[in-house]
Design an enzyme around this catalytic site. Structure first.
Site, mmCIF file in Angstrom:
data_model
loop_
_atom_site.group_PDB
_atom_site.id
_atom_site.type_symbol
_atom_site.label_atom_id
_atom_site.label_comp_id
_atom_site.label_asym_id
_atom_site.label_seq_id
_atom_site.Cartn_x
_atom_site.Cartn_y
_atom_site.Cartn_z
ATOM 1 N N ASN A 1 11.927 14.938 -12.301
ATOM 2 C CA ASN A 1 12.441 13.867 -11.459
ATOM 3 C C ASN A 1 13.393 14.404 -10.403
ATOM 4 O OD1 ASN A 1 11.925 11.098 -11.117
ATOM 5 N ND2 ASN A 1 12.101 10.793 -13.325
ATOM 6 N N ARG B 1 0.371 13.477 -13.528
ATOM 7 C CA ARG B 1 0.448 13.231 -12.081
ATOM 8 C C ARG B 1 1.740 13.826 -11.543
ATOM 9 N NH1 ARG B 1 4.474 9.665 -11.077
ATOM 10 N NH2 ARG B 1 4.799 7.870 -12.443
ATOM 11 N N GLU C 1 1.161 8.320 -19.240
ATOM 12 C CA GLU C 1 2.060 7.195 -19.523
ATOM 13 C C GLU C 1 1.214 6.034 -20.041
ATOM 14 O OE1 GLU C 1 4.229 6.070 -16.054
ATOM 15 O OE2 GLU C 1 5.797 5.023 -17.154
ATOM 16 N N GLU D 1 10.036 3.838 -5.444
ATOM 17 C CA GLU D 1 10.491 5.195 -5.815
ATOM 18 C C GLU D 1 10.543 6.070 -4.565
ATOM 19 O OE1 GLU D 1 11.314 7.410 -7.978
ATOM 20 O OE2 GLU D 1 10.845 6.763 -10.017
ATOM 21 N N ASN E 1 5.283 13.747 -9.586
ATOM 22 C CA ASN E 1 6.382 12.789 -9.583
ATOM 23 C C ASN E 1 7.315 13.143 -8.429
ATOM 24 O OD1 ASN E 1 7.440 10.442 -10.768
ATOM 25 N ND2 ASN E 1 8.931 11.608 -11.923
ATOM 26 N N ASP F 1 17.202 9.420 -13.099
ATOM 27 C CA ASP F 1 15.912 9.411 -12.391
ATOM 28 C C ASP F 1 16.061 10.181 -11.074
ATOM 29 O OD1 ASP F 1 13.434 8.727 -11.247
ATOM 30 O OD2 ASP F 1 13.394 6.808 -12.269
HETATM 31 CA CA CA Z 1 11.590 9.196 -10.138
#
Ligand code: CA
Length: 334
Positions: free
Chosen positions: A182, A128, A148, A37, A130, A234
């Site tokens: 995101n 958390r 999650e 990521e 991101n 995303d």
């Molecule tokens: Ca992401």
């Protein structure tokens, strides 16, 4: 802490390198991580940083050598890495609820120093940080997401979107609640900030005030559902034409969207379902780097998509990106 050095000698070419101009060539260039990521191309040093959220790693990929080096953090998912302006060995990194200032030479097994400069949401232990990025002034924008309990199944409406002054460590809350904060990126004139809260299945835009850091007038510029696109948006970046490139998680693709018209310009297929983030890099910023994840995939699914979790490079797109921005920090780490 641990250290590993990989050689991308086993890079797999996914399309003919003799493809016609304008036909993208997609190539896996790193060994797989668990949840790749948060990619950032450092135009100053010509390396790609990316994180492994579940593996709690900051990775550094050098395309000139094919080498990946990394450092490990304990204590929560590592979701973003943004270099500090004016310094080649300082990084802003998020881990769990914390924004860290890290000094690392990019080679050693451990960072020289790690300092927590900001923490948020102490009342929400399952949350958390991101995705996030710095704007042209070095102001850092980043968001959070809820717990999650099962990979890919996030408790909705638990997160927020913040901006952070990494000099004063002042934090401003801009949006709350969000579910999975995101991708975000700005137009070249700094008048618009594009934003993705993934479960909405939208790419949205705000009017942006680069002086005050205020956002306003939210509206949708692209809706995956109405375009019959499987998966959720995303990470995101922008090219020199002010068009968006959007990673589609559980969609095995990257979308190229004109945010002024809502037109879907192009789709780039990626041989991994969980496409997580994108950034332009390379010496002329014409290579699109794409991170992917194998987090939560079954053994059978990994066998079917063995390149899941690797970084892909996409060449031959015929467009260029723009260099990413660094975070401002004049206070040295202690
Ligand atoms: Ca992401």
């Amino acid at each position: 802490m641990w250290f590993s050095l990989f050689l991308a000698a086993a890079a797999v070419v996914m399309a003919s390198t003799a493809a016609a101009p304008g036909t993208p060539v997609v190539r896996s260039v790193t060994p797989p991580v668990d949840h790749g990521e948060g990619c950032y191309w450092d135009d100053r040093t010509q390396v790609l940083y990316f994180v492994d959220i579940a593996g709690e790693l900051v990775n550094r990929y050098n395309p000139a050598t094919g080498q990946v080096t990394n450092i490990h953090f304990e204590g929560g998912g590592v979701s973003l890495v943004v270099p500090v302006a004016g310094s080649l060995d300082e990084l802003v990194v998020t881990r769990g609820h914390d924004v860290l200032l890290v000094r690392w030479d990019g080679k050693s097994a451990e960072p020289e120093s790690v300092k927590v400069i900001i923490s948020v949401e102490a009342d929400k232990p399952g949350n958390r940080f991101n995705d996030g990025k710095a704007d042209t002034t070095g102001r850092l924008w980043l968001g959070t997401m809820g717990p999650e309990p099962v990979p890919g199944d996030v408790t909705p409406n638990q997160g927020s979107l913040y901006s952070v002054d990494t000099n004063s460590d002042n934090v401003v809350t801009h949006l709350s609640p969000v579910s999975v904060s995101n991708g975000l990126i700005w137009s070249h004139d700094d008048k618009f900030m594009y934003y993705i809260d993934s479960p909405t299945e939208h790419v949205d835009v705000f009017d942006y005030d680069i002086v005050t850091g205020d956002i306003s007038n939210r509206r949708t510029v692209f809706d995956l559902t109405s375009n019959n696109i499987t998966g959720v948006p995303d990470g995101m970046t922008i090219d020199a034409n002010d068009n968006l490139w959007v990673a589609v998680f559980n969609g095995a693709k990257v979308l190229n969207v004109n945010p002024r018209t809502g037109e879907l310009l192009r789709v780039v297929d990626i041989p991994a379902d969980r496409v997580t983030d994108v950034v332009f890099g390379g010496s002329d910023l014409s290579t699109l780097y794409v991170t992917t994840s194998r987090y939560g995939l079954s053994d059978d699914e990994v066998a079917q998509q063995p390149l899941a979790g690797t970084v892909f490079e996409v060449t031959g797109l015929g467009v260029r990106g723009v260099a990413g921005h660094t975070a401002i920090r004049s206070v040295p780490p202690q």
